[in-house]
Design a protein around this motif. Structure first.
Motif, mmCIF file in Angstrom:
data_model
loop_
_atom_site.group_PDB
_atom_site.id
_atom_site.type_symbol
_atom_site.label_atom_id
_atom_site.label_comp_id
_atom_site.label_asym_id
_atom_site.label_seq_id
_atom_site.Cartn_x
_atom_site.Cartn_y
_atom_site.Cartn_z
ATOM 1 N N ASP A 1 0.826 -1.213 0.000
ATOM 2 C CA ASP A 1 0.000 0.000 0.000
ATOM 3 C C ASP A 1 0.859 1.262 0.000
ATOM 4 O O ASP A 1 0.532 2.256 -0.669
ATOM 5 C CB ASP A 1 -0.938 0.011 1.208
ATOM 6 C CG ASP A 1 -2.063 -1.009 1.093
ATOM 7 O OD1 ASP A 1 -2.281 -1.523 -0.024
ATOM 8 O OD2 ASP A 1 -2.707 -1.294 2.112
ATOM 9 N N GLU A 2 1.970 1.218 0.735
ATOM 10 C CA GLU A 2 2.876 2.366 0.788
ATOM 11 C C GLU A 2 3.505 2.635 -0.572
ATOM 12 O O GLU A 2 3.556 3.781 -1.041
ATOM 13 C CB GLU A 2 3.982 2.114 1.815
ATOM 14 C CG GLU A 2 3.560 2.071 3.259
ATOM 15 C CD GLU A 2 4.747 1.790 4.164
ATOM 16 O OE1 GLU A 2 5.018 2.623 5.049
ATOM 17 O OE2 GLU A 2 5.401 0.749 3.986
ATOM 18 N N LEU A 3 4.011 1.598 -1.205
ATOM 19 C CA LEU A 3 4.721 1.811 -2.465
ATOM 20 C C LEU A 3 3.760 2.234 -3.577
ATOM 21 O O LEU A 3 4.116 3.039 -4.446
ATOM 22 C CB LEU A 3 5.543 0.583 -2.845
ATOM 23 C CG LEU A 3 4.841 -0.689 -3.317
ATOM 24 C CD1 LEU A 3 4.587 -0.693 -4.816
ATOM 25 C CD2 LEU A 3 5.686 -1.913 -2.944
ATOM 26 N N LEU A 4 2.532 1.718 -3.558
ATOM 27 C CA LEU A 4 1.566 2.142 -4.570
ATOM 28 C C LEU A 4 1.166 3.603 -4.374
ATOM 29 O O LEU A 4 0.959 4.342 -5.350
ATOM 30 C CB LEU A 4 0.335 1.236 -4.531
ATOM 31 C CG LEU A 4 0.556 -0.184 -5.053
ATOM 32 C CD1 LEU A 4 -0.695 -1.031 -4.838
ATOM 33 C CD2 LEU A 4 0.951 -0.178 -6.527
ATOM 34 N N ASP B 1 3.160 5.895 -3.080
ATOM 35 C CA ASP B 1 4.305 6.693 -3.526
ATOM 36 C C ASP B 1 4.455 6.661 -5.042
ATOM 37 O O ASP B 1 4.940 7.635 -5.636
ATOM 38 C CB ASP B 1 5.583 6.206 -2.840
ATOM 39 C CG ASP B 1 5.753 6.805 -1.454
ATOM 40 O OD1 ASP B 1 5.735 8.037 -1.341
ATOM 41 O OD2 ASP B 1 5.872 6.047 -0.475
ATOM 42 N N LEU B 2 4.052 5.569 -5.677
ATOM 43 C CA LEU B 2 4.068 5.520 -7.136
ATOM 44 C C LEU B 2 3.221 6.653 -7.702
ATOM 45 O O LEU B 2 3.653 7.381 -8.611
ATOM 46 C CB LEU B 2 3.552 4.156 -7.598
ATOM 47 C CG LEU B 2 3.582 3.836 -9.094
ATOM 48 C CD1 LEU B 2 3.704 2.334 -9.314
ATOM 49 C CD2 LEU B 2 2.346 4.343 -9.827
ATOM 50 N N ARG B 3 2.030 6.816 -7.142
ATOM 51 C CA ARG B 3 1.146 7.884 -7.607
ATOM 52 C C ARG B 3 1.680 9.264 -7.223
ATOM 53 O O ARG B 3 1.568 10.226 -7.990
ATOM 54 C CB ARG B 3 -0.260 7.676 -7.047
ATOM 55 C CG ARG B 3 -0.946 6.422 -7.592
ATOM 56 C CD ARG B 3 -2.391 6.338 -7.157
ATOM 57 N NE ARG B 3 -2.519 6.130 -5.730
ATOM 58 C CZ ARG B 3 -2.547 4.936 -5.144
ATOM 59 N NH1 ARG B 3 -2.425 3.830 -5.871
ATOM 60 N NH2 ARG B 3 -2.686 4.823 -3.828
ATOM 61 N N GLU B 4 2.272 9.369 -6.029
ATOM 62 C CA GLU B 4 2.813 10.649 -5.564
ATOM 63 C C GLU B 4 3.966 11.115 -6.451
ATOM 64 O O GLU B 4 4.045 12.297 -6.830
ATOM 65 C CB GLU B 4 3.280 10.504 -4.107
ATOM 66 C CG GLU B 4 3.764 11.784 -3.469
ATOM 67 C CD GLU B 4 2.645 12.595 -2.842
ATOM 68 O OE1 GLU B 4 2.960 13.519 -2.085
ATOM 69 O OE2 GLU B 4 1.464 12.304 -3.111
ATOM 70 N N VAL B 5 4.856 10.201 -6.792
ATOM 71 C CA VAL B 5 5.988 10.556 -7.653
ATOM 72 C C VAL B 5 5.487 10.994 -9.027
ATOM 73 O O VAL B 5 5.973 11.975 -9.603
ATOM 74 C CB VAL B 5 6.972 9.372 -7.771
ATOM 75 C CG1 VAL B 5 8.017 9.639 -8.852
ATOM 76 C CG2 VAL B 5 7.668 9.120 -6.431
ATOM 77 N N ALA B 6 4.504 10.271 -9.563
ATOM 78 C CA ALA B 6 3.969 10.638 -10.877
ATOM 79 C C ALA B 6 3.298 12.009 -10.841
ATOM 80 O O ALA B 6 3.457 12.825 -11.759
ATOM 81 C CB ALA B 6 2.977 9.577 -11.342
ATOM 82 N N VAL C 1 6.829 5.570 -12.527
ATOM 83 C CA VAL C 1 7.816 4.547 -12.209
ATOM 84 C C VAL C 1 7.132 3.193 -12.027
ATOM 85 O O VAL C 1 5.916 3.101 -11.853
ATOM 86 C CB VAL C 1 8.615 4.921 -10.938
ATOM 87 C CG1 VAL C 1 9.309 6.259 -11.123
ATOM 88 C CG2 VAL C 1 7.727 4.940 -9.702
ATOM 89 N N CYS C 2 7.921 2.138 -12.044
ATOM 90 C CA CYS C 2 7.396 0.795 -11.817
ATOM 91 C C CYS C 2 7.205 0.563 -10.312
ATOM 92 O O CYS C 2 7.735 1.322 -9.486
ATOM 93 C CB CYS C 2 8.348 -0.243 -12.399
ATOM 94 S SG CYS C 2 9.977 -0.304 -11.607
ATOM 95 N N PRO C 3 6.450 -0.460 -9.902
ATOM 96 C CA PRO C 3 6.259 -0.710 -8.469
ATOM 97 C C PRO C 3 7.568 -0.921 -7.712
ATOM 98 O O PRO C 3 7.708 -0.484 -6.562
ATOM 99 C CB PRO C 3 5.388 -1.976 -8.455
ATOM 100 C CG PRO C 3 4.638 -1.923 -9.742
ATOM 101 C CD PRO C 3 5.601 -1.339 -10.731
ATOM 102 N N GLU C 4 8.536 -1.575 -8.347
ATOM 103 C CA GLU C 4 9.822 -1.788 -7.684
ATOM 104 C C GLU C 4 10.541 -0.456 -7.466
ATOM 105 O O GLU C 4 11.131 -0.217 -6.402
ATOM 106 C CB GLU C 4 10.693 -2.735 -8.525
ATOM 107 C CG GLU C 4 10.112 -4.117 -8.697
ATOM 108 C CD GLU C 4 9.040 -4.216 -9.780
ATOM 109 O OE1 GLU C 4 8.357 -5.249 -9.858
ATOM 110 O OE2 GLU C 4 8.873 -3.231 -10.564
ATOM 111 N N ALA D 1 8.974 1.355 -4.661
ATOM 112 C CA ALA D 1 9.426 0.837 -3.369
ATOM 113 C C ALA D 1 10.693 1.549 -2.909
ATOM 114 O O ALA D 1 10.878 1.822 -1.710
ATOM 115 C CB ALA D 1 9.660 -0.667 -3.451
ATOM 116 N N ALA D 2 11.567 1.884 -3.865
ATOM 117 C CA ALA D 2 12.793 2.601 -3.508
ATOM 118 C C ALA D 2 12.490 4.024 -3.045
ATOM 119 O O ALA D 2 13.130 4.540 -2.116
ATOM 120 C CB ALA D 2 13.749 2.619 -4.704
#
Length: 405
Positions: A333-336, A338-343, A350-353, A356-357
């Motif tokens: 849930d955290e990485l998903l 942040d995926l949206r936040e970064v975009a 970015v990819c899910p991996e 995660a970084a």
């Protein structure tokens, strides 16, 4: 001047030497991964950082530190020299204004796996290999299928049934023999073992760290980061870690650059990021163990790092210890999120991996492990477009009267 200064292969555990002139898998003495070694004394006397400036902007600009013996043996699709981008908006949001992203999603086949495939396939073809076989969580199988096709080699790829569909389609499009298994990458690995054993040496096992040259392609990420920073070292490099070849490659690049005298000072602290649903490296690191053990019931949306027992687990832990690094796990849930936040903040899908970084960077800053003035490099290992299920679309549908122009 030689194209490559490869001298031999060396076991990463017991140090036994092996002939680099024939196809090799694991150490004949202890079955551990083999690492390529170079005559760095000769390289140091013949090459300077400034000599690279006029070369093509691809990973083969570092050919003296790669295992392929001549330009004619290179299989390439133009891979390498991905951008190192400031992530200023997201960085300010999490308290890391000097945050950078190395965007590997721009490589051929859409992931960092193109690096390992380019070098691994080139060397395999040079050594006379005709068919490769490997298990894959998706992107590696896609990349090796494409590069094998370009080199004229046959490829068999075994993937978990849950691997991203687009990666399966890439394998099929490239003419690979794709096989699906209802299980994890470890189960796919067992299928490859059986295939290789029954083929009487007619099939070469190209599994992660069962051949020594994939890591050489991956190490060019480290070479590029340092060159792009003007031969300066960042404070921290954060890497999403499944099999760990990329992290090991970056660490190997740093060691070789130091021996060449091209860098000085403390190495960047390396961070291995794993998903909470599959974190064998994190568990071993927190327990102070020297190797990983199998993670049961592994599951994560970051499918590329869903590796229950990395073969090079002991090497990953050694790299973290040598650089005063750390290992951290993040929830799906955290990485998903942040995926949206970064975009949204950076325009970078970015990819899910990779997400995660970014989550790891945020959590490590919040814990105080990272300081506000640290220069941190996050690796985005693939294109977000390859994971359409990572973003849910809930948009209004605007209906128009068809009779109105």
């Amino acid at each position: 001047m030689s194209f490559s200064y490869l001298s031999h292969l060396e076991c990463g555990r017991c140090g036994a030497g092996h002939d680099a002139g024939v196809p090799q898998n694991r150490c004949e003495r202890c079955s551990s991964p083999l690492l390529a070694r170079y005559d760095l004394t000769a390289v140091r006397s013949r090459l300077r950082p400034a000599d690279l400036a006029g070369r093509a902007p691809d990973l083969w600009r570092y050919h003296e530190l790669l295992p392929v013996s001549g330009e004619a043996a290179v299989t390439t699709l133009g891979e390498g020299m991905t951008p190192l981008l400031p992530m200023a908006s997201y960085g300010r949001r999490i308290g890391l204004p000097r945050l950078l992203m190395k965007d590997e999603g721009l490589l051929p086949t859409g992931s960092f796996k193109a690096r390992g495939a380019a070098v691994g396939v080139s060397r395999a073809a040079e050594l006379g290999v005709e068919r490769l076989a490997m298990p894959s969580n998706g992107n590696a199988g896609a990349a090796w299928s494409v590069y094998a096709a370009r080199a004229g080699l046959a490829a068999t790829v075994v993937m978990p049934l849950d691997a991203p569909e687009i990666t399966r389609r890439e394998c099929v499009a490239a003419g690979a023999d794709l096989r699906l298994v209802d299980g994890l990458i470890s189960d796919a690995g067992q299928v490859v073992d059986e295939l290789v054993a029954g083929a009487d040496r007619q099939v070469f096992d190209a599994s992660t760290l069962r051949e020594p040259y994939r890591v050489e392609g991956k190490k060019t990420m480290g070479l590029e980061i340092i060159e792009q920073l003007g031969w300066r070292l960042p404070d921290v490099i954060i890497y999403p870690t499944g099999g760990g070849v990329g992290l090991l490659g970056i660490h190997k690049a740093l060691d070789e650059l130091r021996e060449l005298g091209w860098i000085t000072g403390d190495p960047p602290r390396l961070v291995a990021v794993q998903a909470a649903g599959c974190a064998p490296v994190v568990r071993a690191f927190e327990r102070g163990e020297r190797d990983t053990t199998t993670w049961q019931d592994a599951r994560t949306v970051a499918f590329g790092i869903n590796v229950p027992k990395p073969l090079g687990g002991f090497l990953i832990l050694d790299a973290l210890a040598a650089t005063s690094g750390t290992a951290i796990s993040v929830d799906d849930d955290e990485l998903l999120a942040d995926l949206r936040e970064v975009a949204a903040l950076e325009g970078a899908f970015v990819c899910p991996e990779g997400a995660a970084a970014f989550t790891a960077a945020r959590k490590l800053r919040a814990s105080g492990w990272l300081d506000a003035d640290d220069q941190v490099v996050v690796l985005n290992t693939g294109a977000g477009l390859k994971y359409p299920e990572s973003v849910h679309v809930d948009a209004p549908v605007l209906r128009r009267d068809a009779r109105r122009g």
